[in-house]
Design a protein around this motif. Structure first.
Motif, PDB file in Angstrom:
ATOM      1  N   GLN A 158       1.485   9.939  -6.689  1.00 50.15           N
ATOM      2  CA  GLN A 158       1.077   9.579  -8.044  1.00 50.15           C
ATOM      3  C   GLN A 158       1.630   8.201  -8.427  1.00 50.15           C
ATOM      4  N   GLN A 159       2.905   7.993  -8.167  1.00 51.73           N
ATOM      5  CA  GLN A 159       3.524   6.717  -8.519  1.00 51.73           C
ATOM      6  C   GLN A 159       2.912   5.572  -7.723  1.00 51.73           C
ATOM      7  N   LYS A 160       2.621   5.832  -6.445  1.00 53.14           N
ATOM      8  CA  LYS A 160       2.007   4.804  -5.599  1.00 53.14           C
ATOM      9  C   LYS A 160       0.629   4.426  -6.143  1.00 53.14           C
ATOM     10  N   MET A 161      -0.157   5.445  -6.538  1.00 48.46           N
ATOM     11  CA  MET A 161      -1.489   5.192  -7.089  1.00 48.46           C
ATOM     12  C   MET A 161      -1.415   4.435  -8.405  1.00 48.46           C
ATOM     13  N   LEU A 162      -0.467   4.831  -9.269  1.00 50.35           N
ATOM     14  CA  LEU A 162      -0.297   4.142 -10.550  1.00 50.35           C
ATOM     15  C   LEU A 162       0.001   2.657 -10.335  1.00 50.35           C
ATOM     16  N   ASP A 163       0.877   2.377  -9.382  1.00 52.91           N
ATOM     17  CA  ASP A 163       1.228   0.986  -9.088  1.00 52.91           C
ATOM     18  C   ASP A 163       0.008   0.207  -8.605  1.00 52.91           C
ATOM     19  N   GLU A 164      -0.783   0.853  -7.726  1.00 50.84           N
ATOM     20  CA  GLU A 164      -1.986   0.189  -7.188  1.00 50.84           C
ATOM     21  C   GLU A 164      -3.019  -0.061  -8.277  1.00 50.84           C
TER      22      GLU A 164
ATOM     23  N   THR B 275      -8.008   5.394  -6.772  1.00 48.78           N
ATOM     24  CA  THR B 275      -9.079   5.399  -7.778  1.00 48.78           C
ATOM     25  C   THR B 275      -8.627   6.247  -8.955  1.00 48.78           C
ATOM     26  N   ASN B 276      -9.286   6.031 -10.109  1.00 48.26           N
ATOM     27  CA  ASN B 276      -8.965   6.842 -11.289  1.00 48.26           C
ATOM     28  C   ASN B 276      -9.238   8.313 -11.020  1.00 48.26           C
ATOM     29  N   ASN B 277     -10.311   8.598 -10.264  1.00 49.50           N
ATOM     30  CA  ASN B 277     -10.652   9.992  -9.961  1.00 49.50           C
ATOM     31  C   ASN B 277      -9.557  10.649  -9.119  1.00 49.50           C
ATOM     32  N   LYS B 278      -9.104   9.940  -8.081  1.00 44.57           N
ATOM     33  CA  LYS B 278      -8.020  10.489  -7.246  1.00 44.57           C
ATOM     34  C   LYS B 278      -6.773  10.731  -8.091  1.00 44.57           C
ATOM     35  N   LEU B 279      -6.466   9.776  -8.970  1.00 43.30           N
ATOM     36  CA  LEU B 279      -5.279   9.919  -9.811  1.00 43.30           C
ATOM     37  C   LEU B 279      -5.420  11.113 -10.754  1.00 43.30           C
ATOM     38  N   ASN B 280      -6.600  11.285 -11.366  1.00 42.88           N
ATOM     39  CA  ASN B 280      -6.822  12.429 -12.268  1.00 42.88           C
ATOM     40  C   ASN B 280      -6.657  13.752 -11.541  1.00 42.88           C
TER      41      ASN B 280
ATOM     42  N   GLN C  45      -7.458  21.024  -4.846  1.00 44.21           N
ATOM     43  CA  GLN C  45      -7.310  20.459  -3.496  1.00 44.21           C
ATOM     44  C   GLN C  45      -8.665  20.261  -2.829  1.00 44.21           C
ATOM     45  N   LYS C  46      -9.599  21.183  -3.099  1.00 44.81           N
ATOM     46  CA  LYS C  46     -10.946  21.050  -2.548  1.00 44.81           C
ATOM     47  C   LYS C  46     -11.638  19.817  -3.126  1.00 44.81           C
ATOM     48  N   MET C  47     -11.464  19.595  -4.441  1.00 45.96           N
ATOM     49  CA  MET C  47     -12.049  18.409  -5.081  1.00 45.96           C
ATOM     50  C   MET C  47     -11.436  17.126  -4.516  1.00 45.96           C
ATOM     51  N   ILE C  48     -10.115  17.174  -4.255  1.00 49.33           N
ATOM     52  CA  ILE C  48      -9.454  16.006  -3.658  1.00 49.33           C
ATOM     53  C   ILE C  48     -10.031  15.724  -2.279  1.00 49.33           C
ATOM     54  N   SER C  49     -10.278  16.786  -1.513  1.00 46.71           N
ATOM     55  CA  SER C  49     -10.825  16.613  -0.160  1.00 46.71           C
ATOM     56  C   SER C  49     -12.246  16.052  -0.182  1.00 46.71           C
ATOM     57  N   GLU C  50     -12.953  16.227  -1.321  1.00 45.86           N
ATOM     58  CA  GLU C  50     -14.316  15.723  -1.426  1.00 45.86           C
ATOM     59  C   GLU C  50     -14.387  14.246  -1.837  1.00 45.86           C
ATOM     60  N   THR C  51     -13.240  13.684  -2.235  1.00 42.33           N
ATOM     61  CA  THR C  51     -13.230  12.264  -2.578  1.00 42.33           C
ATOM     62  C   THR C  51     -13.377  11.453  -1.299  1.00 42.33           C
TER      63      THR C  51
END
Length: 387
Positions: free
Chosen positions: A198-204, A53-58, A40-46
């Motif tokens: 996740q599904q929303k990001m995959l679609d985008e 983005t691929n990073n957000k999805l990963n 969650q901390k890594m997500i907050s740093e995006t």
């Protein structure tokens, strides 16, 4: 009394084992929660935008995986608590039946004693002895009888106290179960939310497939150039190096610690595994990793996995790579922003080598690229690191 203590120990022993199992499951959950907090901390740093983005999805995939592990762990805890509560309830029923019988036996004993006292007083019973030996026997009998009555009272009190303990333990386990159920429901809600994202990001991302695959190919080309540069340096070093006795000892120690080496980052997860893999979003894109990628939080440092000597410090554009020799083994730490060591330095396990680069063009991703060589042969680092 010894029989009671022995019986209590036999009954309580499996309960202690169950309690330990629950405790172990709770400890595992705490570890998963720590990993989840780091993700969650890594997500907050995006970059703070809704852009996929691929990073957000990963990172989101890692978060979903952690939540599923946490929910599975809570399920195991609830199952263990249910089993323990059944054991406690069965033990309580057994003790209540035992208490009922003890009270019935004691009531019968009191009635008989009262009847005997009315028929003949204890003093008359003693003075009616025909000789001194009989008198002593009757005194001893009366003492034993009194002790037996006291023992009966102690057994009743002990059994009642044990029932109280079982009741308290049942209440504690019930509270733990209710807490676990609430946490499970909360994590299921969080999981459903993450899966929707996740599904929303995959679609985008699939809509941007053409642009992103071109970017991935460019990144793969850059990684191939880096791998070739490192490979050329290591092949040259391995060819020209003659090991000293000290280096042979270090190599032996490195080999013996396979599966126990500390991670080259203090916290993080493997975001890219060794070897060829199909891209998780784009089916026709293949990723070929010559090492493993470890994603961590911004500002984190790379650290040596074993003692050795810095054989090379390489400049790679705006980042650095460090090669450490461990006898005929070498470890490589790439994508460093700064260096804390120089060529020729002797390093120890867990010693800081430099800070890891956070890439602003890759959603502020902070990722270390880690490799292991034996002589000139590239190895998969994952089996070498501690679980």
């Amino acid at each position: 009394m010894k029989r009671l203590i022995y019986s209590a120990l036999l009954i309580l022993l499996p309960l202690c084992c169950n309690a330990q199992t629950v405790k172990e499951l709770q400890a595992q959950q705490e570890q998963i929660k720590k990993e989840l907090a780091e993700t969650q901390k890594m997500i907050s740093e995006t970059k703070q935008s809704e852009k996929a983005t691929n990073n957000k999805l990963n990172l989101l995939n890692k978060s979903i995986k952690d939540r599923k592990r946490l929910i599975a762990g809570i399920n195991q805890e609830i199952t263990a608590l249910d089993g323990e509560m059944q054991d406690l309830s069965a033990r309580r029923s057994e003790l209540q039946a035992q208490l009922k019988q003890l009270k019935a036996d004691y009531a019968t004993l009191v009635r008989k004693t009262h009847y005997a006292d009315r028929m003949s007083s204890p003093l008359l019973f003693l003075i009616s002895s025909t000789n001194f030996q009989q008198l002593l026997r009757r005194i001893r009998y009366m003492r034993q009888f009194t002790q037996y009555r006291k023992q009966q009272v102690r057994e009743i009190e002990h059994t009642q106290a044990e029932i109280d303990i079982q009741n308290n333990l049942l209440c504690e386990r019930l509270d733990e179960r209710q807490t676990a159920l609430k946490e499970q429901n909360r994590e299921k809600d969080n999981l459903a939310r993450d899966e929707r994202k996740q599904q929303k990001m995959l679609d985008e991302l699939k809509k941007k497939e053409k642009n992103l695959t071109a970017k991935l190919k460019k990144q793969q080309k850059k990684a191939d150039e880096l791998n070739k540069k490192i490979d050329d340096i290591i092949r040259k070093q391995a060819t020209t190096t003659t090991l000293t006795k000290e280096q042979q000892l270090i190599a032996g120690g490195f080999e013996q610690n396979k599966g126990r080496l500390p991670w080259p980052v203090e916290k993080g997860y493997i975001s890219g595994s060794f070897g060829q893999h199909q891209h998780p979003v784009y089916e026709h894109v293949t990723i070929n990793n010559k090492g493993i990628y470890l994603q961590t939080t911004a500002g984190s440092s790379a650290r040596a996995v074993y003692e050795g000597e810095v054989s090379s410090c390489i400049v790679l554009g705006n980042t650095y790579a460090v090669i450490i020799q461990h006898g005929n083994y070498r470890t490589v730490y790439s994508n460093l922003k700064t260096l804390s060591v120089k060529q020729g330095d002797k390093v120890k396990a867990k010693q800081t080598l430099g800070t890891i680069y956070s890439d602003p063009d890759e959603d502020n991703k902070t990722e270390l690229y880690f490799q292991i060589y034996q002589d000139r042969t590239l190895l998969d680092p994952t089996p070498w690191l501690a679980k």
